[in-house]
Enzyme design. Structure first.
Site, PDB file in Angstrom:
ATOM      1  N   ASP A  47       0.872  -1.171   0.000  1.00 21.89           N
ATOM      2  CA  ASP A  47       0.000   0.000   0.000  1.00 21.89           C
ATOM      3  C   ASP A  47       0.912   1.225   0.000  1.00 21.89           C
ATOM      4  O   ASP A  47       2.111   1.146   0.301  1.00 21.89           O
ATOM      5  CB  ASP A  47      -0.970   0.003   1.189  1.00 21.89           C
ATOM      6  CG  ASP A  47      -2.159   0.933   0.911  1.00 21.89           C
ATOM      7  OD1 ASP A  47      -2.065   1.791   0.004  1.00 21.89           O
ATOM      8  OD2 ASP A  47      -3.178   0.825   1.613  1.00 21.89           O
TER       9      ASP A  47
HETATM   10  C1  BGC Z   1      -4.993   3.335  -0.051  1.00 20.06           C
HETATM   11  C2  BGC Z   1      -5.049   2.372  -1.210  1.00 20.06           C
HETATM   12  C3  BGC Z   1      -4.857   3.129  -2.498  1.00 20.06           C
HETATM   13  C4  BGC Z   1      -3.536   3.861  -2.435  1.00 20.06           C
HETATM   14  C5  BGC Z   1      -3.203   4.652  -3.680  1.00 20.06           C
HETATM   15  C6  BGC Z   1      -3.750   4.202  -0.098  1.00 20.06           C
HETATM   16  O1  BGC Z   1      -3.817   5.207   0.839  1.00 20.06           O
HETATM   17  O2  BGC Z   1      -5.052   2.626   1.158  1.00 20.06           O
HETATM   18  O3  BGC Z   1      -6.256   1.673  -1.206  1.00 20.06           O
HETATM   19  O4  BGC Z   1      -4.934   2.257  -3.586  1.00 20.06           O
HETATM   20  O5  BGC Z   1      -3.565   4.768  -1.355  1.00 20.06           O
HETATM   21  O6  BGC Z   1      -4.014   5.765  -3.787  1.00 20.06           O
END
Ligand code: BGC
Length: 744
Positions: A262
């Site tokens: 993530d």
């Molecule tokens: C989120 C993800 C997301 C990523 C990119 C993170 O903060 O938890 O689900 O895909 O950001 O935006």
């Protein structure tokens, strides 16, 4: 002339030789041969570069070898607009507006895998059109608490339902040569303390409740990538958790895809190297943690990793495994020459968004059949509530979109009924008048400075003068109201809506409440309101889908993908678990929040059944404008030793006067077991369509897996011979027929 011909023939004869391309570029060759060939040509620096980001959403590929960049995008309910290279802010493109599809909670509420396929195919086409190789979705974390800020991005509380819905979504996305990135693996079940939450979960609970959706996505859907969670598990971060990533995902499930962290979820090089993470995104960039901008070389899997290999701290073996996985991902997506072109905001996508929305809306209550709205009898409709006019596709975190268009509920109702019915609107309450996220604006200014008294007085006046009142409220994706990064603080509706709804019920008994949210809310007024709909966030087609169900153009057929609790006391996580946790220490000695999942496997209806509780609405509940009668289950008395399955069937009849769809749910109960088991568990379901008066024999096959539990000591699924019961019904709380059998 002769010479010319000679030259031409010579050039023809040498053509095959010059056209011969390296194995890794030859897509007629097996993918593993291509991977090995590419790997063998790469320098150490190129390998390191391949496995971490070069911008907010891309990694660089290997320019020297013609291996292209890999572009990712959120996900999961529409394709995110283009942001700047190293910022969350908008790039200012004018051609990146998307179709906003319904929230994944709405998709799950269709209980229709065909809708999952349609959804995946459609959103995949949009991602492909934007030239993205990885769609950061779907999200499938289990609905453990109704307070989780991201429940709207997920598919509910039941592992079997999630499994059935995620597989076609993944297949649909990937049919476009775009990888699904199934997230957030695993146990990312709350937003509060999301970077430090350390769920303490036993193996049985892990395997029975929290893993099956991910397993189905990996082994049946063949998802090409997974995203790790921000949270920890047993003291180690999920994105590079050796148990989750190495032992389970890549070991037991034999999965060959790539694990993407993530954004900003990596905190350490050594553990990330060995913990099964393949690509690092989002750390040390401006906007997430306290890093510098364009500092991608500082990533834990960048220079520190390179130096560690050069000075002998790490071997190149783990790196090669990561590179192989990223190459595989690239060949399947960015370098897939056979993928279709995709499309953006096509008529088909509009239709898909509407159809999924219509099938996902859940009619929770409809006393005296006050719905659907009949224009002949209903001359004046009062629409009340902020969510009738508020655009919801902007906000909520990374799933926020720049939608090409969004039909609000009020617009949808006006365009469907406006010619026949007088529609008056009153705001009723002011919630969140803003409409901006990362530089995308809805263009609405909903500022309203009137006092609560003034707003209420106007709403009650309008309600009294109408034949029917449709209140459209709920949550709205602002902080603590269905948003990434924050959980809700209470189960109650915000902004004084409970008081307003109660007052409206007194002012006009023909009250319909449409709750817009991605999670359950307390409904203290449930007995005073004759009709209630769960309206979700339905994206671009919100107003059209809602109007279609409210007027009966579409007969509602959604069913709740989670239990609708009356209070937090009915939720195992809150009654028994330590939400939001108590201070603890991770494997590296950092402070975390330990969160024991003391309720174990008793999540959702499993907890309700065990404690004989009465939720506001049961898991699987949802009404129709017609009615269905269930007959008796037909099934063998014995599941004989040599057999691997039994056939079960039940006749279901449409007893009303409209065509409608019903989701027939099959639960299994182990009557006597050496371990405590849930009273019943969903093991099969089928959505059928019936004309008035029509009967269909609904058939299911039950195998031994459906009767098994996970034995942690043996580390395997076990079916204990003995007596079982099949329970079939219209919801977990509305069982219509039961039949027991003996399994040998
Ligand atoms: C989120 C993800 C997301 C990523 C990119 C993170 O903060 O938890 O689900 O895909 O950001 O935006």
């Amino acid at each position: 002339m002769k010479n010319l011909l000679k030259v031409f023939l010579i050039s023809l004869s040498i053509l095959p030789a010059t056209a011969q391309q390296p194995v890794y570029l030859d897509d007629s060759k097996p993918i593993e041969d291509r991977v090995e060939d590419a790997l063998s040509r790469m320098t150490l620096r190129e390998k390191i570069n391949l496995i971490h980001a070069q911008s907010k959403f891309s990694s660089p590929g290997v320019p020297r070898l013609g291996i292209p960049e890999l572009w990712t995008t959120d996900g999961p309910m529409g394709v995110r607009p283009e942001v700047l290279w190293d910022e969350w802010d908008q790039a200012g493109w004018t051609n990146d507006s998307c179709t906003a599809f319904p929230s994944l909670s709405a998709l799950a509420a269709t209980w229709n895998p065909e809708m999952g396929l349609l959804y995946g195919k459609s959103i995949g086409e949009e991602a492909r059109f934007r030239n993205k190789s990885v769609l950061l979705g779907p999200g499938i974390n289990i609905y453990r608490t109704p307070l989780n800020g991201r429940n709207f991005e997920y598919m509910g509380e039941d592992p079997y339902l999630v499994s059935q819905m995620v597989v076609p979504y993944v297949e649909g996305v990937q049919s476009n040569g775009v990888a699904a990135c199934v997230k957030h693996f695993a146990l990312n079940n709350n937003e509060v303390n999301r970077h430090t939450s350390n769920p303490i979960v036993d193996d049985r609970t892990l395997y029975e409740i929290y893993l099956p959706g991910f397993k189905a996505a990996a082994t049946e859907g063949n998802a090409w990538s997974f995203m790790g969670g921000y949270n920890l598990f047993r003291g180690e971060h999920a994105s590079y958790n050796p148990i989750l990533m190495n032992d389970i995902l890549k070991g037991e499930w034999d999965w060959d895809g790539a694990v993407i962290s993530d954004w900003g979820a990596v905190h350490d090089t050594a553990t990330a190297v060995t913990g099964g993470l393949d690509m690092e995104f989002g750390s040390w960039t401006n906007g997430l943690t306290e890093g510098a901008s364009n500092a991608y070389d500082n990533y834990f899997l960048a220079n520190p990793y390179l130096e560690g290999i050069q000075n002998g701290t790490y071997s190149e073996d783990e790196l090669n495994d990561k590179v192989r996985r990223v190459l595989r991902l690239t060949f399947r997506t960015a370098m897939n020459r056979n993928k279709p072109w995709g499309s953006m905001v096509s008529d088909e996508h509009r239709a898909a968004a509407k159809q999924i929305g219509e099938e996902g809306i859940v009619l929770l209550k409809n006393d005296n059949d006050i719905l659907p709205i009949e224009p002949e009898k209903t001359k004046k409709v009062a629409v009340i509530g902020e969510n009738a006019i508020k655009k919801m596709t902007v906000g909520g975190g990374s799933s926020s979109l720049k939608a090409k268009y969004e039909i609000t509920p009020l617009e949808g109702l006006k365009s469907r009924l406006g010619d026949e019915v007088e529609i008056v609107y009153a705001r009723g309450y002011v919630g969140d008048p803003s409409g901006e996220y990362n530089g995308v604006s809805t263009g609405q200014d909903l500022t309203d400075l009137r006092s609560v008294e003034e707003l209420t007085a106007e709403a009650l006046q309008v309600a009294k003068e109408a034949d029917m009142v449709i209140f459209i409220g709920g949550l709205n994706k602002s902080d603590h109201q269905d948003a990434e990064g924050t959980d809700r603080e209470t189960l109650s509706l915000p902004y004084g809506q409970d008081e307003l709804i109660s007052a409206l019920a007194k002012a006009n008994p023909n009250l319909v409440v449409v709750n817009i949210s991605g999670t359950g809310v307390a409904m203290p007024w449930v007995n005073d309101v004759p009709a209630i709909l769960q309206g979700w966030y339905l994206g671009s087609e919100t107003g059209n889908a809602l109007a279609s169900v409210l007027t009966g153009d579409a007969n509602p057929s959604g069913k709740l993908p989670y239990t609708y609790y009356a209070s937090l006391d009915q939720v195992g996580a809150h009654k028994l678990g330590e939400y939001p946790g108590t201070p603890g220490i991770d494997v590296l000695g950092n402070e975390v929040m330990d969160m024991p999942y003391n309720e174990g496997i008793f999540v959702g209806y499993r907890f309700i059944d065990k404690n004989k509780l009465n939720p506001t609405f049961h898991f699987g509940h949802g009404l129709s404008y017609t009615t269905f009668k269930y007959g008796d289950i037909a099934s063998p008395k014995i599941f004989a030793k040599g057999d691997d399955k039994i056939e079960v069937s039940i006749p279901v009849t449409n007893t009303g006067d409209r065509k409608g769809k019903e989701t027939v749910q099959l639960y299994v109960r182990d009557i006597k077991s050496s371990v405590e088991r849930p009273f019943k568990e969903l093991k099969r379901f089928k959505k059928i369509e019936l004309n008035p008066g029509e009967t269909k024999e609904v058939k299911f096959e039950l195998d031994r897996n459906a009767l098994s539990y996970f034995d942690a000591e043996k580390h395997s699924w076990v079916m204990e011979p003995g007596d079982f019961e099949i329970l079939i019904g219209a919801s977990s709380g509305d069982i219509r027929s039961k039949k027991s059998f003996k399994a040998e």
